[in-house]
Design a protein around this motif. Structure first.
Motif, mmCIF file in Angstrom:
data_model
loop_
_atom_site.group_PDB
_atom_site.id
_atom_site.type_symbol
_atom_site.label_atom_id
_atom_site.label_comp_id
_atom_site.label_asym_id
_atom_site.label_seq_id
_atom_site.Cartn_x
_atom_site.Cartn_y
_atom_site.Cartn_z
ATOM 1 N N ALA A 130 0.331 4.864 -3.061
ATOM 2 C CA ALA A 130 0.932 6.056 -3.672
ATOM 3 C C ALA A 130 1.689 5.675 -4.935
ATOM 4 O O ALA A 130 1.600 6.379 -5.964
ATOM 5 C CB ALA A 130 1.858 6.745 -2.679
ATOM 6 N N ALA A 131 2.415 4.564 -4.872
ATOM 7 C CA ALA A 131 3.162 4.112 -6.052
ATOM 8 C C ALA A 131 2.230 3.684 -7.177
ATOM 9 O O ALA A 131 2.616 3.707 -8.356
ATOM 10 C CB ALA A 131 4.082 2.958 -5.672
ATOM 11 N N GLY A 132 1.004 3.310 -6.817
ATOM 12 C CA GLY A 132 0.015 2.918 -7.822
ATOM 13 C C GLY A 132 -0.838 4.074 -8.313
ATOM 14 O O GLY A 132 -1.841 3.849 -8.988
ATOM 15 N N GLY A 133 -0.468 5.297 -7.936
ATOM 16 C CA GLY A 133 -1.188 6.475 -8.409
ATOM 17 C C GLY A 133 -2.390 6.854 -7.577
ATOM 18 O O GLY A 133 -3.221 7.659 -8.012
ATOM 19 N N ALA A 278 3.162 -6.043 -2.577
ATOM 20 C CA ALA A 278 2.838 -5.110 -1.496
ATOM 21 C C ALA A 278 3.988 -4.155 -1.214
ATOM 22 O O ALA A 278 3.773 -3.009 -0.796
ATOM 23 C CB ALA A 278 2.479 -5.880 -0.230
ATOM 24 N N ALA A 279 5.213 -4.618 -1.448
ATOM 25 C CA ALA A 279 6.397 -3.799 -1.153
ATOM 26 C C ALA A 279 6.864 -2.989 -2.355
ATOM 27 O O ALA A 279 7.946 -2.396 -2.310
ATOM 28 C CB ALA A 279 7.526 -4.705 -0.672
ATOM 29 N N THR A 283 11.091 1.492 -2.412
ATOM 30 C CA THR A 283 12.356 1.503 -3.129
ATOM 31 C C THR A 283 13.469 1.983 -2.205
ATOM 32 O O THR A 283 13.219 2.501 -1.112
ATOM 33 C CB THR A 283 12.250 2.413 -4.353
ATOM 34 O OG1 THR A 283 11.796 3.712 -3.924
ATOM 35 C CG2 THR A 283 11.244 1.860 -5.358
ATOM 36 N N ALA A 284 14.701 1.810 -2.649
ATOM 37 C CA ALA A 284 15.857 2.180 -1.820
ATOM 38 C C ALA A 284 15.742 3.631 -1.363
ATOM 39 O O ALA A 284 15.488 4.535 -2.167
ATOM 40 C CB ALA A 284 17.147 1.970 -2.599
ATOM 41 N N GLY A 285 15.904 3.826 -0.053
ATOM 42 C CA GLY A 285 15.869 5.173 0.507
ATOM 43 C C GLY A 285 14.533 5.596 1.073
ATOM 44 O O GLY A 285 14.449 6.614 1.765
ATOM 45 N N THR A 286 13.463 4.829 0.807
ATOM 46 C CA THR A 286 12.147 5.226 1.325
ATOM 47 C C THR A 286 11.970 4.871 2.796
ATOM 48 O O THR A 286 11.088 5.396 3.466
ATOM 49 C CB THR A 286 11.011 4.557 0.522
ATOM 50 O OG1 THR A 286 11.207 3.140 0.536
ATOM 51 C CG2 THR A 286 11.000 5.052 -0.916
#
Length: 419
Positions: A130-133, A278-279, A283-286
């Motif tokens: 998801a972070a990679g689009g 991989a991580a 991010t903070a809060g996820t």
């Protein structure tokens, strides 16, 4: 005055409800209560001693009442129990650094159990894409016979009907394929696939060892297809196979790995380890936890590593595991109708049986030996990693008596003549 909100049930109804709440016989615990332990031995309330070759299902990696663990926990208990990870926890930072230094990983997230560590791994794999689009890449391919925990997501990941049935719709996003069937694996990978998830040795599934070449091929597939490789080392990790983590035998590294059980030596502790790449989405809060990484668990986890990473300890596990396996091979030769196959690595061994594993477990318990049943009609031998030659000899003596009691050939003239 207290208002009665409902009429009390009739006497017969009360009795019926109480009966319905009682667990069925196959869910009842064994009728033994232990009050203390030392090393590989447990002592029941009546004073009977039992040799523990189950180790709380691979949890008590250093046995019972290990003095270094007792000292670490006692010292920490007198100082601080809990603050939450809203604040720095120095012992947690130290344990995280030590795990990172000893493994492939760059980051560590602490939890309370293996299931929670696997939940973190699953979320991490999805968030990575998801972070990679590519949020559409959320599915994870797992392998038949797997066991990843008892949460709704992890029973779906394991895919075993006996754990899923009765809990409503299966959590979406998991595809199971037969272990070792690479054609089926390739067919299961789609543009929605995020990761592959596997145990190097299936514990609950029957001590099935995944060949090193197969693990290397999984790594190649992940690299070629842009997938993450998740290793579930909840049962195999922290020295159980003679390496700190079992995947090391194959010469490859995962992107994400879960560990628990042995890392806490009996204290609830789990961890999800990963590369920084991989991580990247975490991010903070996820993700979060209330108790994970608390000072008590971190003190014990560091104490476990003090022992397991000490010079010669893993060599001891390998040497003792080989001795136990050799002795078991002799038992198999003497009782082929009872013991049909020996599986596993190090001090994570299994016996595939020709008699029901529940009968074998009960008969071993009658000999004051504790073993753990598994799938595929296997019993697991998961002794504390500190066992020595005398413990192995005592276990073989009890296993011999167990096999002899269950041997369908014991009363035949042929066996009598052979003896």
């Amino acid at each position: 005055m207290v208002r009665r909100l409902a009429e009390a049930p009739a006497r017969g109804q009360t009795r019926r409800r109480e009966r319905d709440l009682r667990p069925s016989a196959d869910l009842c615990p064994a009728p033994i209560a232990f009050e203390r332990g030392e090393g590989a031995w447990l002592v029941a309330r009546g004073g009977e001693r039992y040799l523990d070759f189950g180790a709380g299902i691979a949890v008590n990696a250093l046995g019972h009442a290990h003095p270094h663990l007792v000292a670490a926990l006692t010292e920490q208990a007198g100082k601080l129990w809990h603050t939450s990870n809203l604040f720095e926890i120095p012992e947690g930072e130290r344990l995280g650094r030590r795990l990172v230094d000893a493994t492939f990983a760059d980051v560590a997230f602490f939890a309370n159990s293996g299931a929670e560590a696997n939940e973190a791994a699953i979320k991490m794999a999805r968030k990575y894409h998801a972070a990679g689009g590519q949020p559409e890449r959320y599915r994870i391919v797992t392998f038949e016979g797997a066991f990843h925990g008892r949460t709704l997501a992890t029973i779906a990941a394991g895919g075993q009907a006996k754990y899923i049935e009765g809990f409503g719709p299966k959590v979406e996003g998991f595809d199971q394929v037969p272990t070792g069937d690479f054609a089926a694996l390739e067919a299961a990978i789609t543009p929605e696939t995020a990761a592959l998830m596997i145990e190097p040795i299936q514990g609950e599934g029957g001590l099935r060892v995944i060949p090193h070449a197969a693990l290397r091929r999984l790594r190649e597939i992940c690299d070629a297809r842009g997938l993450l490789l998740i290793m579930d080392e909840v049962q195999t990790g922290v020295g159980r196979t003679g390496k700190l983590f079992a995947h090391e035998w194959s010469g490859i590294a995962p992107d994400i790995m879960s560990a628990a059980k042995g890392i806490g030596g009996g204290f609830p502790l789990g961890v999800c380890l990963a590369t920084r790449e991989a991580a990247r989405g975490m991010t903070a809060g996820t993700h979060g936890t209330t108790f994970g990484g608390n000072p008590l668990a971190m003190a014990v986890g560091n104490a476990v590593l003090d022992v397991v990473l000490a010079d010669g300890f893993l060599e001891h596990v390998r040497r003792t595991g080989l001795l136990l396996k050799q002795k078991l091979a002799g038992l198999k030769d003497r009782y082929p109708q009872v013991i049909q196959e020996i599986r596993g690595e190090g001090l994570m061994l299994g016996l595939r049986l020709g008699v029901p594993n529940t009968d074998f477990t009960a008969a071993a318990r009658a000999e004051h030996l504790l073993v753990i049943p598994a799938g595929d009609n296997v019993v697991r031998l998961l002794p504390p990693l500190i066992v020595g030659e005398a413990d192995v000899a005592a276990a073989i003596e009890r296993l011999e008596a167990t096999a002899a009691a269950l041997d369908p050939m014991k009363d035949t003239p042929l066996r009598g003549a052979a003896e």
